[in-house]
Design an enzyme around this catalytic site. Structure first.
Site, PDB file in Angstrom:
ATOM      1  N   LYS A  33      26.396 -13.765  90.984  1.00  0.00           N
ATOM      2  CA  LYS A  33      25.513 -12.933  91.821  1.00  0.00           C
ATOM      3  C   LYS A  33      25.750 -11.459  91.496  1.00  0.00           C
ATOM      4  O   LYS A  33      26.876 -10.981  91.536  1.00  0.00           O
ATOM      5  CB  LYS A  33      25.789 -13.188  93.302  1.00  0.00           C
ATOM      6  CG  LYS A  33      24.919 -12.343  94.229  1.00  0.00           C
ATOM      7  CD  LYS A  33      25.082 -12.758  95.674  1.00  0.00           C
ATOM      8  CE  LYS A  33      26.173 -12.044  96.400  1.00  0.00           C
ATOM      9  NZ  LYS A  33      25.894 -10.627  96.708  1.00  0.00           N
ATOM     10  N   ASP A  60      20.666 -10.234  93.580  1.00  0.00           N
ATOM     11  CA  ASP A  60      20.673 -10.085  95.047  1.00  0.00           C
ATOM     12  C   ASP A  60      20.344  -8.631  95.417  1.00  0.00           C
ATOM     13  O   ASP A  60      21.222  -7.864  95.787  1.00  0.00           O
ATOM     14  CB  ASP A  60      22.057 -10.503  95.561  1.00  0.00           C
ATOM     15  CG  ASP A  60      22.235 -10.311  97.057  1.00  0.00           C
ATOM     16  OD1 ASP A  60      21.223 -10.297  97.776  1.00  0.00           O
ATOM     17  OD2 ASP A  60      23.391 -10.173  97.497  1.00  0.00           O
ATOM     18  N   LYS A  62      17.692  -7.926  97.561  1.00  0.00           N
ATOM     19  CA  LYS A  62      17.089  -7.967  98.904  1.00  0.00           C
ATOM     20  C   LYS A  62      15.888  -7.020  99.014  1.00  0.00           C
ATOM     21  O   LYS A  62      15.874  -6.080  99.818  1.00  0.00           O
ATOM     22  CB  LYS A  62      18.125  -7.609  99.981  1.00  0.00           C
ATOM     23  CG  LYS A  62      19.318  -8.537 100.018  1.00  0.00           C
ATOM     24  CD  LYS A  62      20.243  -8.207 101.184  1.00  0.00           C
ATOM     25  CE  LYS A  62      21.443  -9.118 101.281  1.00  0.00           C
ATOM     26  NZ  LYS A  62      22.431  -8.981 100.186  1.00  0.00           N
ATOM     27  N   ASP A  65       9.820  -3.927 100.979  1.00  0.00           N
ATOM     28  CA  ASP A  65       8.948  -2.769 100.740  1.00  0.00           C
ATOM     29  C   ASP A  65       7.517  -3.251 100.972  1.00  0.00           C
ATOM     30  O   ASP A  65       7.306  -4.368 101.451  1.00  0.00           O
ATOM     31  CB  ASP A  65       9.164  -2.277  99.294  1.00  0.00           C
ATOM     32  CG  ASP A  65       8.932  -0.767  99.144  1.00  0.00           C
ATOM     33  OD1 ASP A  65       7.878  -0.292  99.636  1.00  0.00           O
ATOM     34  OD2 ASP A  65       9.769  -0.093  98.536  1.00  0.00           O
ATOM     35  N   THR A 119      23.934 -10.732 108.629  1.00  0.00           N
ATOM     36  CA  THR A 119      25.019 -11.242 109.493  1.00  0.00           C
ATOM     37  C   THR A 119      25.841 -10.100 110.084  1.00  0.00           C
ATOM     38  O   THR A 119      26.625 -10.314 110.995  1.00  0.00           O
ATOM     39  CB  THR A 119      25.951 -12.194 108.721  1.00  0.00           C
ATOM     40  OG1 THR A 119      26.221 -11.621 107.454  1.00  0.00           O
ATOM     41  CG2 THR A 119      25.310 -13.555 108.538  1.00  0.00           C
ATOM     42  N   ARG A 210      35.612 -12.800  96.860  1.00  0.00           N
ATOM     43  CA  ARG A 210      37.040 -12.517  96.710  1.00  0.00           C
ATOM     44  C   ARG A 210      37.963 -13.713  96.510  1.00  0.00           C
ATOM     45  O   ARG A 210      38.931 -13.592  95.741  1.00  0.00           O
ATOM     46  CB  ARG A 210      37.500 -11.640  97.888  1.00  0.00           C
ATOM     47  CG  ARG A 210      36.938 -10.218  97.750  1.00  0.00           C
ATOM     48  CD  ARG A 210      36.936  -9.465  99.036  1.00  0.00           C
ATOM     49  NE  ARG A 210      35.918  -9.986  99.949  1.00  0.00           N
ATOM     50  CZ  ARG A 210      35.666  -9.463 101.143  1.00  0.00           C
ATOM     51  NH1 ARG A 210      36.362  -8.428 101.556  1.00  0.00           N
ATOM     52  NH2 ARG A 210      34.717  -9.990 101.906  1.00  0.00           N
TER      53      ARG A 210
HETATM   54  O1  C5P Z   1      34.111 -11.745  98.897  1.00  0.00           O
HETATM   55  P1  C5P Z   1      33.174 -12.555  99.743  1.00  0.00           P
HETATM   56  O2  C5P Z   1      33.275 -14.045  99.478  1.00  0.00           O
HETATM   57  O3  C5P Z   1      33.279 -12.211 101.205  1.00  0.00           O
HETATM   58  O4  C5P Z   1      31.724 -12.105  99.239  1.00  0.00           O
HETATM   59  C1  C5P Z   1      30.559 -12.570  99.847  1.00  0.00           C
HETATM   60  C2  C5P Z   1      29.341 -12.033  99.155  1.00  0.00           C
HETATM   61  O5  C5P Z   1      28.196 -12.472  99.882  1.00  0.00           O
HETATM   62  C3  C5P Z   1      29.256 -10.516  99.111  1.00  0.00           C
HETATM   63  O6  C5P Z   1      28.554 -10.168  97.905  1.00  0.00           O
HETATM   64  C4  C5P Z   1      28.434 -10.166 100.306  1.00  0.00           C
HETATM   65  O7  C5P Z   1      27.727  -8.966 100.157  1.00  0.00           O
HETATM   66  C5  C5P Z   1      27.461 -11.351 100.351  1.00  0.00           C
HETATM   67  N1  C5P Z   1      26.871 -11.622 101.658  1.00  0.00           N
HETATM   68  C6  C5P Z   1      27.622 -11.877 102.797  1.00  0.00           C
HETATM   69  N2  C5P Z   1      26.999 -12.114 103.994  1.00  0.00           N
HETATM   70  C7  C5P Z   1      25.675 -12.132 104.052  1.00  0.00           C
HETATM   71  C8  C5P Z   1      24.894 -11.901 102.927  1.00  0.00           C
HETATM   72  C9  C5P Z   1      25.538 -11.645 101.736  1.00  0.00           C
HETATM   73  O8  C5P Z   1      28.845 -11.887 102.734  1.00  0.00           O
HETATM   74  N3  C5P Z   1      25.099 -12.423 105.194  1.00  0.00           N
END
Ligand code: C5P
Length: 231
Positions: A33, A60, A62, A65, A119, A210
């Site tokens: 992503k 991603d 999003k 517009d 979220t 992560r």
């Molecule tokens: O490191 P981690 O597993 O928390 O990363 C989650 C990824 O998903 C990040 O790129 C974050 O921006 C994305 N994301 C999220 N919650 C959302 C939409 C996207 O954590 N509701």
């Protein structure tokens, strides 16, 4: 594995570290992503390099517009050759239908999914911008709208996945971030689910950052997650 369910979030600031991370992963086990930070810094050239390395890419960005602009942006994503792209469902019916239309009839068009309610927004935040009801009400309404507009699915939390799977039916893609193996720290994610629970709730694809990208051995961490899902 021909349809990897893990999408690794390349949340890094520039192309060099993104490519170094990708080199430690395996396109047979995951997709990647690319979000706003990395895309703004490294642009389509980086996405092309990731595609050339054999990875499917979820762009991603999003989009949100006017319909004409979002349709053109989706067409550009399709030209780039990405596997998935997303828009904000709050952009509304005309915008989502224009996005859908822009991809119609293209061979290997990206899957098009919508973000419902971010979220990061709680009930009070949503009410302040005029969205009354619980976050769950808003998510469900926006997911139904996205489905009615012919989108392929939505991005949602693993905890909403079971409800959306019931309400939106089989075949509607559920892409869930906030996934943490039991042994990992939640970091800044508040409502996490394990890979197994997310899939059990009906998620099709898991966005994981992560726990993989900061692991001493990213490929080993990815393999453990794939094994957990396969069980
Ligand atoms: O490191 P981690 O597993 O928390 O990363 C989650 C990824 O998903 C990040 O790129 C974050 O921006 C994305 N994301 C999220 N919650 C959302 C939409 C996207 O954590 N509701």
């Amino acid at each position: 594995m021909s349809d990897p369910r893990v999408i690794v979030a390349l949340d890094v600031p520039e192309a060099g570290s993104a490519l170094a991370l990708a080199a430690r992963l395996d396109p047979k086990l995951c997709r990647l992503k690319v979000g706003k930070e990395l895309y703004t810094a490294a642009g389509p050239q980086l996405v092309e390099k990731l595609l050339q390395s054999g990875f499917a890419v979820f762009l991603d960005l999003k989009f949100h517009d006017i319909p004409n602009t979002v349709a053109a942006a989706c067409a550009a994503a399709a030209e780039l050759g990405v596997w998935m792209a997303d828009v904000h469902a709050l952009g509304g019916r005309a915008m989502m239908m224009a996005a859908r239309e822009a991809l119609a009839g293209r061979p290997a068009a990206p899957k098009l999914v919508a973000v419902t309610l971010l979220t990061s927004m709680g009930e009070a935040d949503a009410a302040e911008v005029g969205l009354t009801g619980t976050p769950q009400d808003n998510v469900l309404r926006l997911a139904r709208l996205a489905r009615d507009c012919g989108l392929d699915g939505v991005v949602c939390s693993a905890r909403e996945a079971a409800l959306l799977r019931r309400e939106c039916g089989a075949g509607f893609l559920l892409v869930t971030p906030g996934v943490r193996p039991e042994t990992d720290a939640p970091d800044d994610q508040k409502r996490v689910a394990t890979p197994r629970a997310a899939v059990g709730n009906g998620a099709d694809y898991l966005v994981i950052g992560r726990p993989i990208t900061r692991a001493p051995d990213p490929l080993a961490a990815l393999r453990r997650i794939c094994d957990e899902i396969a069980k």
